[in-house]
Design an enzyme around this catalytic site. Structure first.
Site, PDB file in Angstrom:
ATOM      1  N   CYS A  86       0.705  -1.188  -0.074  1.00 38.03           N
ATOM      2  CA  CYS A  86      -0.017  -0.024  -0.059  1.00 38.03           C
ATOM      3  C   CYS A  86       0.923   1.242  -0.107  1.00 38.03           C
ATOM      4  CB  CYS A  86      -0.979  -0.010   1.401  1.00 38.03           C
ATOM      5  SG  CYS A  86      -2.380   1.155   0.929  1.00 38.03           S
ATOM      6  N   HIS A 202      -3.247  -5.425   1.383  1.00 41.05           N
ATOM      7  CA  HIS A 202      -2.603  -5.712   2.565  1.00 41.05           C
ATOM      8  C   HIS A 202      -2.640  -7.218   3.303  1.00 41.05           C
ATOM      9  CE1 HIS A 202      -2.229  -1.371   4.199  1.00 41.05           C
ATOM     10  NE2 HIS A 202      -3.444  -1.424   3.195  1.00 41.05           N
ATOM     11  N   GLU A 204      -1.150  -8.365   5.598  1.00 37.89           N
ATOM     12  CA  GLU A 204      -1.310  -8.464   7.010  1.00 37.89           C
ATOM     13  C   GLU A 204      -2.524  -8.382   7.555  1.00 37.89           C
ATOM     14  OE1 GLU A 204      -0.284  -5.829   5.471  1.00 37.89           O
ATOM     15  OE2 GLU A 204      -0.925  -4.079   6.377  1.00 37.89           O
TER      16      GLU A 204
END
Lengths: 228, 82
Positions: A86, A202, A204
Site C-alpha cells: 500500500c 494488505h 497483514e
C-alpha cells in the site's frame, strides 16, 4: 530469517505487519525508524502501509527521500528482497525501484474492502515461487491512491518480463473487479530481478484469527520462504 | 529570488479530480467548460546569484522531489528583482 519493517511518521500498518511476520516465523522483526541511515543486514525489508508524512506532496514522495530508504536501496541493489504494501508500494514507486506510479482512484473514493487477486503466470520470482500460478487470494485493500499508471514502454516491459505479480480478478461478493481504475487491473508488480514486490492489498490484514481470510498469511509465508 | 513552480498532469494521464470538477461545472450550467485539469503551484524563495541559477536549482528540485515526471510536467517562473 531476519526481517526489518521500516517506520515513517504516519505509518500505521507497521505493527500489524510485525504481528503477522512473528506469527509465521516465530521471530519478531525489527522496526527501523526512518531517520536511521544504517541498518543491520536482513533477509527482507518491508515498507508497511499507512500515510507516511501525511501523504504530503504525493503519497510516498517524502518517505522515498528518508535516510533509511537509502539503506533500503543499498540492500535492494545487492539483490536483497523488499516488500512494499500500500503506502509502502507508493514509496517504492517514488524511489524509482519499481516503474510507474499510483494515482487517485478513478471513482475518487477511498476504497476499503476485500478483493480477489490472481497470481500471474511465468513470474520467475523467488518471492512467489512456492505459490501456484493462477492461484486466487482474497485480501483486503484500503486506499485512495491505488490506481496504477505507467508509461507505455514500462507497461510493455512489465508484461514481457513477467513482472506483473497480481491482478484484480472476478469477485461477485465484493464489488467491481477493478476497485480503483488500475491499468490492466494491476494490483502488484515485481522488479526485473523478481526480488522487490510492491502491492496495494494488505496481506497483514488477512492472517486469520478473526480476519475474514487467511490468504495474506499464505502469501507472507510464501514470501518469507522465498527469501530464506 | 521568488520562484513559482507550476505542476500539471501530463496529457493522457487520467485526472479523476478534474473530471469530477468538470461535471460539477456543467451541472451548474457552465456547459462550455471542457478538459478541466487540476495541478498545483509551489512558491518558494531561492537564494541565488542570478535568475538563471535560481531557475536551474528549481529544475533540480522538481526532478528530485517536487514533480513526479512519470505523470507530471512542471514549469518554472523566476521573478527577477533586478
Amino acid at each position: 530469517m531476519r526481517v526489518a519493517i521500516l517506520v515513517f511518521p504516519g505509518s500505521n500498518c507497521d505493527r500489524d505487519m510485525m504481528v503477522a511476520v512473528e506469527t509465521i516465523t516465530g521471530r519478531r522483526p525489527a522496526l527501523v525508524w526512518h531517520k536511521d541511515s544504517q541498518m543491520d543486514p536482513v533477509d527482507l525489508i518491508i515498507l508497511p502501509g499507512g500515510f507516511s508524512f501525511g501523504d504530503y506532496l504525493r503519497c510516498g514522495a517524502l518517505a522515498a527521500r528518508a535516510p533509511v530508504v537509502e539503506a533500503m536501496l543499498d540492500h535492494a541493489s545487492r539483490g536483497g528482497a523488499v516488500l512494499g504494501v500500500c503506502n509502502g508500494f507508493q514509496i517504492l514507486l517514488e524511489t524509482g525501484l519499481l516503474p510507474g506510479t499510483l494515482i487517485r482512484n478513478d471513482r475518487l473514493k477511498f476504497v476499503c474492502r476485500s478483493v480477489n487477486l490472481q497470481l500471474q503466470p511465468d513470474l520467475g520470482s523467488p518471492l512467489l515461487s512456492t505459490l501456484n500460478p493462477g492461484h486466487c487470494l482474497t485480501i483486503p485493500i484500503a486506499h485512495n491512491e491505488g490506481n496504477y499508471f505507467a508509461q507505455e514502454d514500462d507497461l510493455e516491459m512489465l508484461k514481457q518480463n513477467g513482472q506483473i505479480a497480481f491482478k484484480y480478478t472476478a469477485s461477485t461478493a465484493f464489488g467491481p473487479v477493478n476497485p480503483n481504475g488500475a491499468t490492466d487491473d494491476i494490483a502488484g508488480i515485481l522488479s526485473a530481478n523478481g526480488r522487490v514486490l510492491g502491492m496495494m492489498p494488505h496481506p497483514e490484514r488477512a492472517i486469520g484469527n478473526g480476519h475474514p481470510s487467511s490468504d495474506g498469511k499464505l502469501l507472507l509465508r510464501a514470501i518469507l520462504q522465498g527469501v530464506a | 529570488m521568488e520562484v513559482k513552480i507550476n505542476i500539471s498532469l501530463k496529457q493522457g494521464v487520467l485526472d479523476p479530480q478534474g473530471r469530477a470538477v468538470e461535471s460539477a461545472l456543467i451541472s451548474l450550467g457552465y456547459s462550455e467548460a471542457k478538459n478541466v485539469r487540476i495541478g498545483k503551484q509551489i512558491t518558494l524563495e531561492i537564494e541565488a546569484e542570478d535568475a538563471s541559477r535560481a531557475q536551474q536549482r528549481a529544475a533540480r528540485m522538481c526532478e528530485t522531489l517536487l514533480a513526479n515526471t512519470v505523470i507530471e510536467d512542471y514549469s518554472i517562473e523566476v521573478a527577477d528583482p533586478s
